[in-house]
Design a protein around this motif. Structure first.
Motif, PDB file in Angstrom:
ATOM      1  N   THR A  98       5.723   3.164   1.941  1.00  0.00           N
ATOM      2  CA  THR A  98       5.131   1.968   1.356  1.00  0.00           C
ATOM      3  C   THR A  98       5.001   0.906   2.432  1.00  0.00           C
ATOM      4  OG1 THR A  98       6.109   2.421  -0.820  1.00  0.00           O
ATOM      5  CG2 THR A  98       5.371   0.168  -0.389  1.00  0.00           C
ATOM      6  N   PRO A 124       6.774   9.946   1.581  1.00  0.00           N
ATOM      7  CA  PRO A 124       6.188   8.755   0.958  1.00  0.00           C
ATOM      8  C   PRO A 124       6.523   7.512   1.766  1.00  0.00           C
ATOM      9  CG  PRO A 124       8.105   9.503  -0.274  1.00  0.00           C
ATOM     10  CD  PRO A 124       7.843  10.541   0.774  1.00  0.00           C
ATOM     11  N   ARG A 170       0.829  -1.202   0.000  1.00  0.00           N
ATOM     12  CA  ARG A 170       0.000   0.000   0.000  1.00  0.00           C
ATOM     13  C   ARG A 170       0.868   1.258   0.000  1.00  0.00           C
ATOM     14  NH1 ARG A 170      -4.173  -1.131   4.765  1.00  0.00           N
ATOM     15  NH2 ARG A 170      -2.444  -2.419   5.454  1.00  0.00           N
ATOM     16  N   ARG A 171       0.471   2.196  -0.816  1.00  0.00           N
ATOM     17  CA  ARG A 171       1.141   3.498  -0.881  1.00  0.00           C
ATOM     18  C   ARG A 171       0.488   4.448   0.117  1.00  0.00           C
ATOM     19  NH1 ARG A 171       0.228   8.408  -4.064  1.00  0.00           N
ATOM     20  NH2 ARG A 171       2.229   9.411  -4.551  1.00  0.00           N
ATOM     21  N   GLY A 196      -4.215   7.399  -3.084  1.00  0.00           N
ATOM     22  CA  GLY A 196      -4.129   6.952  -4.463  1.00  0.00           C
ATOM     23  C   GLY A 196      -2.842   7.396  -5.145  1.00  0.00           C
ATOM     24  N   GLU A 197      -2.551   6.770  -6.277  1.00  0.00           N
ATOM     25  CA  GLU A 197      -1.329   7.070  -7.026  1.00  0.00           C
ATOM     26  C   GLU A 197      -1.318   8.496  -7.555  1.00  0.00           C
ATOM     27  OE1 GLU A 197       1.381   5.362  -7.441  1.00  0.00           O
ATOM     28  OE2 GLU A 197       0.686   3.616  -6.315  1.00  0.00           O
TER      29      GLU A 197
END
Length: 286
Positions: A216, A214, A141-142, A203-204
């Motif tokens: 992950t 950021p 998941r981002r 979302g991306e």
């Protein structure tokens, strides 16, 4: 001034108020001083705070002070009178009444029989089946994150800042999933140096720029411990998961941090009913 710029200024003002509260939680907090920090009229600032934060400033200060007091009751041998004083209460009686409203028991009863006590008993009895766990495989998941240094009990400070940053960018999900990622063992270094990160999956198409970082969340196998109760009691849950369940499980921990998913809003859900899913990464089974 553009609408988004005005909104950003308001969030920045309230973030400064949050910073001050966390830094002075054990001091006398003047609401006039908070108005000055917010650069807003004393006649209106508290109503603006309530409307934007979802609780009154009085409720915020009381909640954070009692949450810190619960942590000391569960995880230290400090005198209850001293804990009451540091929480801003002039007597153990007034502290006890306020604590009972939030935690459904007296401070002494909480220290003796709070949810942390059940994990302590299970650890002592080497009871690996005492609590609900499940093995789950999660996708990667981002996330957008805000780093926090200090007590894990105060990661909600970073979470509030993260919500503000995403709201200003009009990128806050309709149903945000609140996640805390923890990098250090709280039983090892100084509390003031503990590293954690408040995260929200996004979302991306959403840019992650400073002060956000950021992040992950690793995909793969996890053991998930369903925990219900005050955040202050969770250290016992970790000790049971890592010291009792894991050694007898046949699994090995993977090289990635533990994370927590917060399923309830502590502003509206009683402490005794807060649900948290603790995720410990595991190596894939051969």
């Amino acid at each position: 001034m553009a609408k988004d710029q005005t909104q950003a200024r308001y969030f920045d003002r309230l973030n400064r108020v949050d910073d001050y509260i966390f830094a002075h939680l054990e001091d006398e907090i003047s609401f006039d001083r908070l108005a000055e920090i917010a650069c807003l009229s004393p006649y209106h600032w508290s109503r603006i705070y309530s409307a934007m934060r979802g609780e009154t400033i009085v409720a915020t200060v009381r909640r954070l002070r009692l949450q810190r007091a619960a942590d000391r009751l569960a995880n230290s041998a400090a005198d209850i009178g001293a804990i009451a004083g540091r929480a801003g209460y002039g007597s153990t009686e007034t502290f006890g009444r306020a604590f009972r409203v939030v935690f459904d028991m007296s401070p002494a009863a909480y220290r003796e029989a709070g949810s942390h006590a059940a994990f302590t008993r299970a650890n002592g009895a080497a009871d690996a089946d005492g609590f609900a766990v499940e093995l789950v495989t999660l996708g990667e998941r981002r996330c957008a994150g805000i780093d926090h240094i200090g007590s894990y009990m105060e990661i909600d400070h970073a979470m509030g800042r993260l919500f503000s940053e995403l709201a200003v960018r009009q990128a806050l999900p309709a149903a945000p999933e609140m996640i805390g990622v923890f990098f250090d063992d709280p039983d090892l270094g100084p509390e003031k140096e503990l590293r954690s990160r408040a995260c929200l999956p996004i979302g991306e198409g959403v840019a992650i720029d400073p002060p956000m970082v950021p992040t992950t969340l690793r995909g793969g196998l996890y053991v998930r411990l369903h925990y219900t109760g005050p955040y202050a009691d969770m250290r016992g849950a970790y000790r049971w998961l890592l010291g009792t369940w894991l050694p007898g499980s046949g699994h090995e921990p993977d090289d990635a941090p533990i994370f927590e998913v917060y399923l309830d809003d502590p502003r509206v859900v009683p402490q005794s009913q807060l649900r948290t899913d603790i995720h410990l990464p595991l190596k894939a089974v051969p």
